[in-house]
Write an enzyme that holds these catalytic residues in place. Sequence first.
Site, short mmCIF file in Angstrom:
data_model
loop_
_atom_site.label_atom_id
_atom_site.label_comp_id
_atom_site.label_asym_id
_atom_site.label_seq_id
_atom_site.Cartn_x
_atom_site.Cartn_y
_atom_site.Cartn_z
N GLN A 313 -53.75 -18.87 -44.61
CA GLN A 313 -54.88 -19.50 -45.29
C GLN A 313 -54.57 -20.96 -45.62
O GLN A 313 -55.44 -21.83 -45.54
CB GLN A 313 -55.22 -18.73 -46.57
CG GLN A 313 -56.23 -19.40 -47.49
CD GLN A 313 -57.60 -19.58 -46.86
OE1 GLN A 313 -57.96 -18.86 -45.92
NE2 GLN A 313 -58.36 -20.54 -47.35
N GLU A 314 -53.33 -21.24 -45.99
CA GLU A 314 -52.95 -22.60 -46.35
C GLU A 314 -52.90 -23.54 -45.14
O GLU A 314 -53.45 -24.64 -45.18
CB GLU A 314 -51.58 -22.60 -47.05
CG GLU A 314 -51.58 -22.02 -48.45
CD GLU A 314 -52.25 -22.94 -49.46
OE1 GLU A 314 -52.61 -24.08 -49.10
OE2 GLU A 314 -52.40 -22.52 -50.62
N SER A 315 -52.24 -23.11 -44.08
CA SER A 315 -51.94 -24.05 -42.99
C SER A 315 -52.16 -23.51 -41.59
O SER A 315 -51.87 -24.20 -40.62
CB SER A 315 -50.48 -24.48 -43.10
OG SER A 315 -49.62 -23.35 -42.87
#
Length: 518
Positions: A313-315
């Site tokens: 989700q972050e990267s």
Amino acid sequence: MKKLKINYLFIGILALLLAVALWPSIPWFGKADNRIAAIQARGELRVSTIHTPLTYNEINGKPFGLDYELAKQFADYLGVKLKVTVRQNISQLFDDLDNGNADLLAAGLVYNSERVKNYQPGPTYYSVSQQLVYKVGQYRPRTLGNLTAEQLTVAPGHVVVNDLQTLKETKFPELSWKVDDKKGSAELMEDVIEGKLDYTIADSVAISLFQRVHPELAVALDITDEQPVTWFSPLDGDNTLSAALLDFFNEMNEDGTLARIEEKYLGHGDDFDYVDTRTFLRAVDAVLPQLKPLFEKYAEEIDWRLLAAIAYQESHWDAQATSPTGVRGMMMLTKNTAQSLGITDRTDAEQSISGGVRYLQDMMSKVPESVPENERIWFALAAYNMGYAHMQDARALTAKTKGNPDSWADVKQRLPLLSQKPYYSKLTYGYARGHEAYAYVENIRKYQISLVGYLQEKEKQATEAAMQLAQDYPAVSPTELGKEKFPFLSFLSQSSSNYLTHSPSLLFSRKGSEEKQN
């Protein structure tokens, strides 16, 4: 798919009506000759169910599932152990009631007029619709009118058979179908995506969960409106079990436990994105094998698959990722956060994952102890995304608007309000992009569901291939099992090290009959 919700009003009305009808049976504790007394004398509640991601499953040898958890709590409520029997399809479940082998059926079964003629329903606790599914890229029917028995197959005992019969009699005289006596809905959905079957019908919740692992399964059309889901017990003159169920569900409703369980199993949302899910699963194959050792190394108190979902989700698992706001790396840390964690290179995957876990643990430590253990991670993730101060505001706003600040189901509904002036102007820490924090947590939950199911599918495929190999070469000596002669062994070895979890059961497995004692 329509939004799911526990039918509290229906529970209340049903409780009121049945309380009058069941009055002679209340109180149900202490009577010598009744179902409850028999269950307590036996010391166990016998529940039959089916193996699906929602109803009953196992991860790392531990059972879980919406119906399992409710059944376990009901057994505890009665002061007995829970005995779970897993059947292959719905028809076998009702056979258990007919043969006296089960006290209850807890398997996401739809309440309908035909079933209540022969079986006693309990309170309803969520709702589903029945949907026709097909494989992406194949012909999508817009109506049932021309479907034939060669195209459409349904599971035995499926509630939709009555609906199909009605449609045939009233609207589509050419409609025909066949019933597979051995396979359940999950197996038939597998047959659809494998090209063995054109169409089948399943409930909207089962389809939604199945699509997290098999995005190529698509919904062609709705067959029914929303239908309430309930448990079933034998229908006779003894209403003590029904009375106990009503008391149990009312108590669960009043103390908020029912809402918490709904959020736990149904709170991942019902919006399905085919492209996003397919892209994620491709990354699981292409990128995750190299990162898995790091996730396992630093996950510590959380499931490594959840940590992997957070990082995606972050990267999107890109160690070089950089946002316009300056956050960087696998876990997209700010420069100040990285410095406080002792990280010297935010684009180093190991440093970023290690630092992200420590930062998340810091958020977890700040979540009040009044928040239930299995919900603390969602509060911490929202704080990870927007800052803990704004999470405090969200909890305060929830309390002010008559919600439960310790319930993630209540708090997450207030998160989008943090960006609306009538609300944030009255909060201690002001404006926050709460809608982004809401989407952030929901996406992580979806990725985790997809990852767990997909990895277990890989395990199932490897296991089935190994069993087939053993059948094909039953007398092969160890010296003959060279990788050049049997290249599958190389794949199996790689799969075991790169993909597989060590769970003994499969989220989307094909199960026969088995019994579990709890």
